[in-house]
Design a protein around this motif. Structure first.
Motif, PDB file in Angstrom:
ATOM      1  N   GLY A  57       0.777  -0.992  -0.032  1.00 49.69           N
ATOM      2  CA  GLY A  57       0.052   0.039   0.065  1.00 49.69           C
ATOM      3  C   GLY A  57       0.808   1.376  -0.003  1.00 49.69           C
ATOM      4  N   GLU A  58       0.357   2.257   0.649  1.00 51.65           N
ATOM      5  CA  GLU A  58       1.052   3.491   0.621  1.00 51.65           C
ATOM      6  C   GLU A  58       2.575   3.562   1.330  1.00 51.65           C
ATOM      7  OE1 GLU A  58       0.217   8.116   2.442  1.00 51.65           O
ATOM      8  OE2 GLU A  58      -1.129   6.514   3.155  1.00 51.65           O
ATOM      9  N   ALA A  59       2.735   2.591   2.193  1.00 48.72           N
ATOM     10  CA  ALA A  59       3.850   2.372   2.617  1.00 48.72           C
ATOM     11  C   ALA A  59       4.988   2.126   1.597  1.00 48.72           C
ATOM     12  CB  ALA A  59       4.312   1.230   3.881  1.00 48.72           C
ATOM     13  N   LEU A  60       4.507   1.091   0.681  1.00 42.93           N
ATOM     14  CA  LEU A  60       5.340   0.611  -0.396  1.00 42.93           C
ATOM     15  C   LEU A  60       5.489   1.819  -1.535  1.00 42.93           C
ATOM     16  CD1 LEU A  60       6.753  -1.277  -2.435  1.00 42.93           C
ATOM     17  CD2 LEU A  60       4.567  -1.957  -3.141  1.00 42.93           C
ATOM     18  N   GLU A  61       4.562   2.504  -1.435  1.00 45.21           N
ATOM     19  CA  GLU A  61       4.604   3.862  -2.577  1.00 45.21           C
ATOM     20  C   GLU A  61       5.633   4.729  -1.727  1.00 45.21           C
ATOM     21  OE1 GLU A  61       1.299   6.010  -4.225  1.00 45.21           O
ATOM     22  OE2 GLU A  61       1.571   7.204  -2.697  1.00 45.21           O
ATOM     23  N   VAL A  62       5.914   5.095  -0.459  1.00 44.95           N
ATOM     24  CA  VAL A  62       6.837   5.733   0.126  1.00 44.95           C
ATOM     25  C   VAL A  62       8.205   5.303  -0.070  1.00 44.95           C
ATOM     26  CG1 VAL A  62       7.392   6.863   2.050  1.00 44.95           C
ATOM     27  CG2 VAL A  62       4.989   6.868   1.873  1.00 44.95           C
ATOM     28  N   ALA A  63       8.411   4.099   0.215  1.00 49.86           N
ATOM     29  CA  ALA A  63       9.473   3.502  -0.223  1.00 49.86           C
ATOM     30  C   ALA A  63      10.210   3.571  -1.591  1.00 49.86           C
ATOM     31  CB  ALA A  63       9.606   2.078   0.318  1.00 49.86           C
ATOM     32  N   ILE A  64       9.103   3.257  -2.500  1.00 44.92           N
ATOM     33  CA  ILE A  64       9.646   3.413  -3.916  1.00 44.92           C
ATOM     34  C   ILE A  64       9.853   4.895  -4.221  1.00 44.92           C
ATOM     35  CG2 ILE A  64       8.712   3.562  -6.109  1.00 44.92           C
ATOM     36  CD1 ILE A  64       7.093   1.135  -5.477  1.00 44.92           C
ATOM     37  N   GLY A  65       9.495   5.607  -3.475  1.00 48.35           N
ATOM     38  CA  GLY A  65       9.830   7.308  -3.855  1.00 48.35           C
ATOM     39  C   GLY A  65      11.206   7.652  -3.068  1.00 48.35           C
ATOM     40  N   ALA A  66      11.524   6.828  -1.996  1.00 47.11           N
ATOM     41  CA  ALA A  66      12.814   7.090  -1.165  1.00 47.11           C
ATOM     42  C   ALA A  66      13.946   6.053  -1.703  1.00 47.11           C
ATOM     43  CB  ALA A  66      12.622   6.921   0.143  1.00 47.11           C
ATOM     44  N   ALA A  67      13.761   5.313  -2.843  1.00 50.59           N
ATOM     45  CA  ALA A  67      14.591   4.207  -3.048  1.00 50.59           C
ATOM     46  C   ALA A  67      15.917   5.116  -3.940  1.00 50.59           C
ATOM     47  CB  ALA A  67      13.899   3.368  -3.938  1.00 50.59           C
ATOM     48  N   SER A  68      16.981   4.525  -3.583  1.00 52.27           N
ATOM     49  CA  SER A  68      18.048   4.739  -4.728  1.00 52.27           C
ATOM     50  C   SER A  68      18.056   3.800  -5.902  1.00 52.27           C
ATOM     51  CB  SER A  68      19.353   4.461  -3.861  1.00 52.27           C
ATOM     52  OG  SER A  68      19.495   3.300  -3.623  1.00 52.27           O
ATOM     53  N   VAL A  69      18.847   4.322  -6.767  1.00 47.95           N
ATOM     54  CA  VAL A  69      18.937   3.737  -8.167  1.00 47.95           C
ATOM     55  C   VAL A  69      19.343   2.512  -7.956  1.00 47.95           C
ATOM     56  CG1 VAL A  69      19.884   3.574 -10.255  1.00 47.95           C
ATOM     57  CG2 VAL A  69      19.200   5.873  -9.524  1.00 47.95           C
ATOM     58  N   GLY A  70      18.711   1.329  -8.257  1.00 42.97           N
ATOM     59  CA  GLY A  70      19.060  -0.139  -8.222  1.00 42.97           C
ATOM     60  C   GLY A  70      18.745  -0.600  -6.754  1.00 42.97           C
ATOM     61  N   ALA A  71      18.113   0.025  -5.774  1.00 41.29           N
ATOM     62  CA  ALA A  71      17.358  -0.599  -4.764  1.00 41.29           C
ATOM     63  C   ALA A  71      16.811  -1.880  -4.974  1.00 41.29           C
ATOM     64  CB  ALA A  71      16.700   0.592  -4.083  1.00 41.29           C
ATOM     65  N   ARG A  72      17.028  -2.682  -4.026  1.00 41.41           N
ATOM     66  CA  ARG A  72      16.383  -3.926  -3.825  1.00 41.41           C
ATOM     67  C   ARG A  72      15.245  -4.080  -3.014  1.00 41.41           C
ATOM     68  NH1 ARG A  72      20.988  -7.786  -2.184  1.00 41.41           N
ATOM     69  NH2 ARG A  72      21.559  -6.030  -1.090  1.00 41.41           N
ATOM     70  N   ASN A  91       3.178   5.413  -7.782  1.00 33.52           N
ATOM     71  CA  ASN A  91       4.617   5.832  -8.502  1.00 33.52           C
ATOM     72  C   ASN A  91       5.457   4.578  -8.982  1.00 33.52           C
ATOM     73  OD1 ASN A  91       5.225   4.710  -5.943  1.00 33.52           O
ATOM     74  ND2 ASN A  91       6.856   6.242  -5.545  1.00 33.52           N
ATOM     75  N   LEU A  92       4.557   3.390  -9.696  1.00 33.74           N
ATOM     76  CA  LEU A  92       5.245   2.276  -9.997  1.00 33.74           C
ATOM     77  C   LEU A  92       6.183   2.576 -11.111  1.00 33.74           C
ATOM     78  CD1 LEU A  92       2.321  -0.168  -9.622  1.00 33.74           C
ATOM     79  CD2 LEU A  92       4.127   0.032  -8.218  1.00 33.74           C
ATOM     80  N   PHE A  93       6.002   3.771 -11.828  1.00 36.61           N
ATOM     81  CA  PHE A  93       7.130   3.938 -12.968  1.00 36.61           C
ATOM     82  C   PHE A  93       8.408   4.175 -12.421  1.00 36.61           C
ATOM     83  CE2 PHE A  93       5.626   8.005 -11.070  1.00 36.61           C
ATOM     84  CZ  PHE A  93       6.613   8.608 -10.873  1.00 36.61           C
ATOM     85  N   ASN A  94       8.496   4.280 -11.078  1.00 39.42           N
ATOM     86  CA  ASN A  94      10.124   4.431 -10.724  1.00 39.42           C
ATOM     87  C   ASN A  94      10.532   3.096 -10.456  1.00 39.42           C
ATOM     88  OD1 ASN A  94      10.631   6.875 -10.002  1.00 39.42           O
ATOM     89  ND2 ASN A  94       9.313   7.154  -8.338  1.00 39.42           N
ATOM     90  N   ILE A  95       9.905   2.029 -10.756  1.00 38.22           N
ATOM     91  CA  ILE A  95      10.381   0.487 -10.782  1.00 38.22           C
ATOM     92  C   ILE A  95      11.344   0.621 -11.812  1.00 38.22           C
ATOM     93  CG2 ILE A  95      10.003  -1.893 -11.101  1.00 38.22           C
ATOM     94  CD1 ILE A  95       7.319  -1.703  -9.786  1.00 38.22           C
ATOM     95  N   ASP A  96      10.875   1.162 -13.049  1.00 27.26           N
ATOM     96  CA  ASP A  96      11.828   1.046 -14.347  1.00 27.26           C
ATOM     97  C   ASP A  96      12.749   2.286 -14.114  1.00 27.26           C
ATOM     98  OD1 ASP A  96      10.502  -0.883 -15.294  1.00 27.26           O
ATOM     99  OD2 ASP A  96       9.094   0.218 -16.469  1.00 27.26           O
ATOM    100  N   ALA A  97      12.155   3.411 -13.699  1.00 29.42           N
ATOM    101  CA  ALA A  97      13.005   4.887 -13.993  1.00 29.42           C
ATOM    102  C   ALA A  97      14.322   4.673 -12.917  1.00 29.42           C
ATOM    103  CB  ALA A  97      12.412   5.986 -13.503  1.00 29.42           C
ATOM    104  N   LYS A  98      14.084   3.836 -11.859  1.00 27.34           N
ATOM    105  CA  LYS A  98      15.108   3.617 -10.731  1.00 27.34           C
ATOM    106  C   LYS A  98      15.944   2.627 -10.904  1.00 27.34           C
ATOM    107  CE  LYS A  98      13.491   6.911  -7.218  1.00 27.34           C
ATOM    108  NZ  LYS A  98      13.292   7.070  -5.813  1.00 27.34           N
ATOM    109  N   GLY A  99      15.378   1.547 -11.826  1.00 25.30           N
ATOM    110  CA  GLY A  99      15.928   0.233 -12.134  1.00 25.30           C
ATOM    111  C   GLY A  99      16.088  -0.632 -10.763  1.00 25.30           C
ATOM    112  N   LEU A 100      14.586  -0.650 -10.193  1.00 25.81           N
ATOM    113  CA  LEU A 100      14.394  -1.357  -8.650  1.00 25.81           C
ATOM    114  C   LEU A 100      14.300  -2.618  -9.139  1.00 25.81           C
ATOM    115  CD1 LEU A 100      11.903   0.801  -6.948  1.00 25.81           C
ATOM    116  CD2 LEU A 100      14.407   1.001  -7.048  1.00 25.81           C
ATOM    117  N   LYS A 101      14.867  -3.602  -8.156  1.00 23.16           N
ATOM    118  CA  LYS A 101      14.787  -4.971  -8.227  1.00 23.16           C
ATOM    119  C   LYS A 101      13.616  -5.573  -7.224  1.00 23.16           C
ATOM    120  CE  LYS A 101      19.665  -4.884  -9.441  1.00 23.16           C
ATOM    121  NZ  LYS A 101      19.528  -3.276  -9.550  1.00 23.16           N
ATOM    122  N   ILE A 102      12.644  -5.983  -7.327  1.00 25.40           N
ATOM    123  CA  ILE A 102      11.833  -6.441  -6.717  1.00 25.40           C
ATOM    124  C   ILE A 102      11.355  -7.960  -6.733  1.00 25.40           C
ATOM    125  CG2 ILE A 102       9.274  -6.001  -6.090  1.00 25.40           C
ATOM    126  CD1 ILE A 102       9.324  -3.243  -7.118  1.00 25.40           C
TER     127      ILE A 102
END
Length: 167
Positions: A57-72, A91-102
């Motif tokens: 939920g919202e906690a995940l959204e906040v964490a995605i926003g605060a994630a560094s590039v390449g965060a896991r 803000n799921l677009f940040n998965i691609d934009a930040k290269g997040l690994k989920i």
């Protein structure tokens, strides 16, 4: 365990009592997400490189926003789906934009392949006093529903268990 591996730990809980406990475990930054703004805390303390999520939920959204590039991100549950209206992460677009690994998993799907190692390692750490934990024991199977509600609403103080019999 993350602290023992040299990681800087930011941890939140839903009561001041739980915050005191997670601080005693060695977390460097602790806060009550019900009384403090998670977005503000992570903006000040972040960025985050690794995120263990059991809330969603919202906690995940906040964490995605605060994630560094390449965060896991390690996703192990989404308890927020049981606590009210579904929250759609915006803000799921940040998965691609930040290269997040989920990576997501359900504990039961991993238990067979990792159970013996876990008990070997975990019990040793507990016996050596290197790992602390809390338990909430409810007596009687007839209280199972109440125990589940306590977990979902955050009223539990530790790992919840139901004691069916004394044998």
């Amino acid at each position: 365990m993350a602290k023992a591996k040299g990681l800087r730990v930011i941890a939140s809980a839903g009561s001041d009592e739980k915050v005191v406990f997670i601080k005693s475990l060695g977390a460097g930054v602790t806060f009550n997400y019900k009384t403090e703004n998670t977005r503000d805390i992570l903006a000040w303390e972040g960025p985050i490189n690794m995120y263990w999520d059991s809330v969603g939920g919202e906690a995940l959204e906040v964490a995605i926003g605060a994630a560094s590039v390449g965060a896991r991100f390690i996703e192990c549950g989404m308890i927020s789906i049981f606590t009210g209206e579904p929250y759609h992460v915006k803000n799921l677009f940040n998965i691609d934009a930040k290269g997040l690994k989920i990576s997501g998993f359900i504990v039961s799907s991993l238990s067979q392949s990792h159970q013996s190692h876990f008990y070997e390692m975990f019990l040793k750490l507990v016996k050596e006093g290197k790992h602390k934990y809390k338990e909430d024991v409810t007596k009687g199977l007839e209280r199972a529903g109440h125990t589940i509600i306590d977990v979902i609403t955050g009223r539990n103080k530790g790992k919840s268990m139901i004691l069916v019999g004394e044998e």
